[in-house]
Each structure stands twice: as C-alpha cells, then as structure tokens.
Design a protein around this motif. Structure first.
Motif, mmCIF file in Angstrom:
data_model
loop_
_atom_site.group_PDB
_atom_site.id
_atom_site.type_symbol
_atom_site.label_atom_id
_atom_site.label_comp_id
_atom_site.label_asym_id
_atom_site.label_seq_id
_atom_site.Cartn_x
_atom_site.Cartn_y
_atom_site.Cartn_z
ATOM 1 N N ASN A 148 -0.103 3.136 -5.696
ATOM 2 C CA ASN A 148 -0.287 2.179 -6.777
ATOM 3 C C ASN A 148 0.980 1.344 -6.968
ATOM 4 O O ASN A 148 2.093 1.864 -6.960
ATOM 5 C CB ASN A 148 -0.632 2.913 -8.075
ATOM 6 N N ARG A 149 0.820 0.037 -7.165
ATOM 7 C CA ARG A 149 1.959 -0.877 -7.278
ATOM 8 C C ARG A 149 2.770 -0.626 -8.547
ATOM 9 O O ARG A 149 4.013 -0.662 -8.529
ATOM 10 C CB ARG A 149 1.467 -2.322 -7.250
ATOM 11 N N ASP A 150 2.095 -0.391 -9.656
ATOM 12 C CA ASP A 150 2.821 -0.129 -10.905
ATOM 13 C C ASP A 150 3.649 1.152 -10.807
ATOM 14 O O ASP A 150 4.771 1.222 -11.323
ATOM 15 C CB ASP A 150 1.842 -0.026 -12.075
ATOM 16 N N ALA A 197 4.924 2.294 -8.060
ATOM 17 C CA ALA A 197 6.056 1.988 -7.177
ATOM 18 C C ALA A 197 7.176 1.313 -7.957
ATOM 19 O O ALA A 197 8.364 1.614 -7.759
ATOM 20 C CB ALA A 197 5.590 1.104 -6.023
ATOM 21 N N GLY A 228 -3.924 0.668 -4.544
ATOM 22 C CA GLY A 228 -3.010 -0.088 -3.710
ATOM 23 C C GLY A 228 -3.652 -0.801 -2.548
ATOM 24 O O GLY A 228 -2.952 -1.179 -1.600
#
Length: 302
Positions: free
Chosen positions: A81-83, A85, A254
C-alpha cells in the motif's frame, strides 16, 4: 567586572561535575495529561456485544470474518500500500533523527594526515619527504541538558511516527475490508436483481395473456411493465458500483485499477462477523486509538 567565561574558568571542573551529576535539565519533565473517564457503559449493549476486553489478536480482526480471499488482500495491502510506504519512510526518518540527536551526547573524533616533498638546495641537491599525522577529538558538555532534552524529543517524535504508522495500518485494513464487503454485497444485489428481472419478465407475459383473455385490465399490464423496467434500470448502476469497488481494492493493495478484476469477478458470500464481539469499554478503546497515542507523543516532543 569579570566576564562570564572567566568566572566559569575560576569555578573549576568540580562545579561542572557537580552540575552534571545533579541531572540539571532545561524545562519541566513531561507528564501525560489525565482525563477521568467512566469504566462502564452508560447504556446496555446490543445483542452480541460484550464489555469484556478485546482479544490480543485484535490487530488481525478481519480473520474472524472467515474469508480467505479477504485475508490475502489484507496481507498484500500491508506490503504494497502506498500510504503505508509513506508512513514507513517517515518512521525511518524519525529513527535517523533520534540517532543524530543521540550522537551529540558523545565525543566526536577525526583523523588528519598529510605528506609533503621538499628539495634542499646544496652542493648535492636532495629531496626530503615530511609526513604529518594527527588525531582530533571534541566533546560538547551538556551543561544544562539541552542535548538530553533533544534526545527526549527525538524519542517522542519516533514514538509518534510509530503510532502514525499503526494508524495508517488500521485505516488501510478498515478501508479494504469495507470495500470488499461492499463488493460482495453489491454482487449479491446484482444477482438478486437479475433473478427479479427474469421473474418480472415472466409476470409481464402472464399479465399480458390474462389481459388478452379479459381476465385483467391494461392497467395491470402497465404496472407489470413499470416494475420490469425499474429493475432493468437499476442493474447498470450496480455494475458500476462493482467496478468501482474492484478498482478501489486494487489501489489499496498497491495495484493499478483493473488488476484484480479477474480475481474478484466471481461472486462470493458476504463476510459475516462472529456472533459475539468483545468491545471493551469506551475509555479503554480510546486509549488504544493510534491517533490519540500520536497526539500524546507529539505533545511530549513539544
């Protein structure tokens, strides 16, 4: 009047050692704010809810829903998941700042070296090589505890970053489970709508035959046709909702929208929570919230 620097030199190292030993620090120590809160529910709990403390595996609550695909999606989201990361990168930054703050408490050292070649003018010219090697060390005495307070603030910032990462994990897990349940519920509604469409088509044909036979009126035929078209008009919106849920799930793990369409195309039952859920009391639930812990640590850092 003698300068402050001269006065400190006259006091001697014994006073400095005494100040260091006394633990003199700038500013007051942080004390967590206390807020009295009731330890019980004011109103009776609904059926299936218990005031007991939640289980230790509350961090993986989605496993209690009994859906293997949901568990796999949660695992993928925790890794890609980008958040998450971004929150993880901020945690690494806070760790580096704490390490930098602690470094100020210890001596710093460095080595130096050099070489030079010179020629001596004489009847027999000759060259001489000179080497210079040295070692430097310095240490800033934390006389009033400024460096130690900086370390304390860095530790608090690190704890706030850890709470922030935990909060992002909770948010992502909740959003993913919500999107997955919405998807399964909408797929179920679409299947029911298609069944209703077939049944209403048969009803319209039967009503038309009855009208031709004089057993019913044309009004009944139009009512049956209206029901059929209303159901038919609702199906495209359900399909759009399914596509939106699939895209949302892909982004949360992601992936690009559409990457999970084949995996999620087949309808599946809506996940059902267990019959009994331990929710604890509101005050205990408040203390477990990551945003509250993050705010408390940020206050400590300030």
């Amino acid at each position: 009047m003698p300068s402050p620097q001269l006065c400190l030199r006259r006091l001697g190292p014994s006073l400095v050692a005494a100040l260091l030993a006394s633990g003199c620090l700038l500013g007051p120590d942080f004390v967590p704010p206390e807020q009295p809160a009731p330890g019980t529910w004011r109103a009776p709990l609904e059926s299936g809810l218990a005031a007991e403390a939640p289980e230790d595996d509350l961090a993986r609550w989605w496993e209690a829903l009994g859906d293997p695909l949901l568990v796999k999606l949660e695992q993928r989201a925790s890794l890609a998941n980008r958040d998450l990361a971004v929150a993880t990168a901020r945690l690494r930054e806070a760790r580096a700042r704490r390490k930098s703050a602690r470094a100020g408490l210890f001596p710093t050292s460095g080595a130096r070296g050099g070489a030079a070649r010179t020629s001596v003018a004489s009847a027999r010219p000759e060259a001489r090589e000179n080497y210079d090697v040295g070692f430097d060390a310095s240490w800033e005495i934390d006389l009033f505890g400024g460096l130690r307070r900086g370390v304390e603030a860095a530790r608090a910032d690190l704890a706030a970053s850890e709470a922030n990462l935990h909060g992002v994990r909770v948010s992502v897990a909740g959003e993913l489970a919500e999107a997955y349940i919405d998807l399964r519920a909408t797929q179920r509604r679409l299947a029911l709508g298609q069944e209703n469409l077939r049944a209403q088509s048969e009803t319209l044909e039967l009503t038309r035959w009855r009208s031709e036979a004089g057993l019913t009126t044309e009004l009944d035929v139009e009512q049956a046709r209206t029901n059929l078209e209303s159901t038919r008009a609702a199906l495209p919106q359900l399909r759009r909702s399914i596509a939106a849920s699939q895209a949302r799930l892909a982004v949360l793990v992601g992936e690009a929208p559409g990457a999970l369409d084949a995996l999620l195309a087949a309808p599946a039952p809506v996940p059902v929570p267990p019959a009994r859920i331990a929710v604890g009391v509101p005050a205990a639930a408040l203390a477990r919230r990551p945003d509250v812990a993050r705010a408390e640590r940020a206050l400590a850092a300030e």
